[in-house]
Write an enzyme that holds these catalytic residues in place. Sequence first.
Site, PDB file in Angstrom:
ATOM      1  N   ASN A  12       0.857  -1.184   0.000  1.00 32.19           N
ATOM      2  CA  ASN A  12       0.000   0.000   0.000  1.00 32.19           C
ATOM      3  C   ASN A  12       0.893   1.233   0.000  1.00 32.19           C
ATOM      4  O   ASN A  12       1.512   1.555   1.013  1.00 32.19           O
ATOM      5  CB  ASN A  12      -0.908  -0.026   1.233  1.00 32.19           C
ATOM      6  CG  ASN A  12      -1.761   1.225   1.360  1.00 32.19           C
ATOM      7  OD1 ASN A  12      -1.912   1.990   0.400  1.00 32.19           O
ATOM      8  ND2 ASN A  12      -2.316   1.443   2.532  1.00 32.19           N
ATOM      9  N   GLU A 101      -6.471   4.519   8.410  1.00 34.51           N
ATOM     10  CA  GLU A 101      -6.294   5.936   8.079  1.00 34.51           C
ATOM     11  C   GLU A 101      -7.554   6.510   7.446  1.00 34.51           C
ATOM     12  O   GLU A 101      -7.822   7.717   7.560  1.00 34.51           O
ATOM     13  CB  GLU A 101      -5.073   6.099   7.170  1.00 34.51           C
ATOM     14  CG  GLU A 101      -3.784   5.826   7.909  1.00 34.51           C
ATOM     15  CD  GLU A 101      -2.616   5.422   7.027  1.00 34.51           C
ATOM     16  OE1 GLU A 101      -1.556   5.114   7.580  1.00 34.51           O
ATOM     17  OE2 GLU A 101      -2.778   5.404   5.782  1.00 34.51           O
ATOM     18  N   GLY A 175       3.403   2.265  10.751  1.00 29.24           N
ATOM     19  CA  GLY A 175       4.358   3.349  10.558  1.00 29.24           C
ATOM     20  C   GLY A 175       5.145   3.744  11.792  1.00 29.24           C
ATOM     21  O   GLY A 175       5.872   4.735  11.778  1.00 29.24           O
ATOM     22  N   SER A 214       4.105  -2.184  10.108  1.00 27.17           N
ATOM     23  CA  SER A 214       5.573  -2.162  10.213  1.00 27.17           C
ATOM     24  C   SER A 214       6.217  -3.489   9.827  1.00 27.17           C
ATOM     25  O   SER A 214       7.139  -3.979  10.483  1.00 27.17           O
ATOM     26  CB  SER A 214       6.017  -1.749  11.625  1.00 27.17           C
ATOM     27  OG  SER A 214       5.634  -0.416  11.897  1.00 27.17           O
TER      28      SER A 214
END
Length: 256
Positions: A12, A101, A175, A214
Site C-alpha cells: 500500500n 487511516e 508506521g 511495520s
Amino acid sequence: MTPDVRPLVAGNWKMNGTRDSLDQIKAIAQGVMVPLSEKVETLICPPATLLYVSTALATDSPLAIGGQDCHQARSGAHTGDISADMIADCFGTYVIVGHSERRIDHAETDQMIRAKAQAAYQAGLTAIVCVGETGEERDAYQTLDILKRQLFGSLPEEATAENTVIAYEPVWAIGTGLTPTAKDVEIVHAFIRDELILRFADEGKGMRILYGGSVKPGNARELLAVDNVDGALIGGASLKATDFLAIYGTYEALLA
C-alpha cells in the site's frame, strides 16, 4: 500460514509516489517473475494517479495492481472520489477498503466500509477489508471486541474466499516501527479465523488473513510463518522494490 491457501504479499503506497516512482513498479513487476509467483500472489496499490500506468507496466508480470480506496457509489456527484468501476476500468483487480487511516481521517464507519466492499464486488474487484485496534483500545484489553465488531459490521454477506481478503493492521503499529509479538499475532489471527468460519463456514476457512503494521525484511520471516497469517499488507517497505521483493522472497524458505 494456512494450509492450501495461496499467500498474498501486498503493498500500500498510500499518498506516496509520482511518475519518478514508476521505476520501482517496473522493478517489482520484473522481480516477481520467478517460479515462486505460482505459489505466492503479489499486489501493489499505488496512488490513483499512477494506477493506469502501473497496470500497463505489469502487463507481462504476475504482479497485480489495485486501488487504495473506492466510493460506495458507482458514479455521481462525489468530487475527488474514485469508484470501483474506475479502478477496474484501469485494469486494477483489487481495492483496499476500511484502512485505519480512512476510518480515522475520514470518519468511515463499518457500514460505509461494507458498502464499499459491495461496490468492489459489483465491479469484479477483490476487496481487502482492513480491521485493527488503536493503542488505547489495546491497552484497555479491547482488541478482540473491536475486531469482532469491525468484522461483523464491515464484511458483506456476499463475502467469499475469492472476493475478500482480511488485513489485520493494529493501528498502533502502522508506521511506528512497533510490532506485536508473533504470539500476539497468532492469537489475533486465530480469533479472526474462528469468526470467519463461524459466519461464512467453509468460505471462512479459505479467506486470506494478512498481517500489516511495520512489516519489514527483518521481521517478515517471523511474522509470515505464524499460523493463519496468509501474507502481508506492507506500507513503507513497499515503496522500495528491494524491500518489497525481500519480503516476498521470504516465502522461498517458508514454502520449501
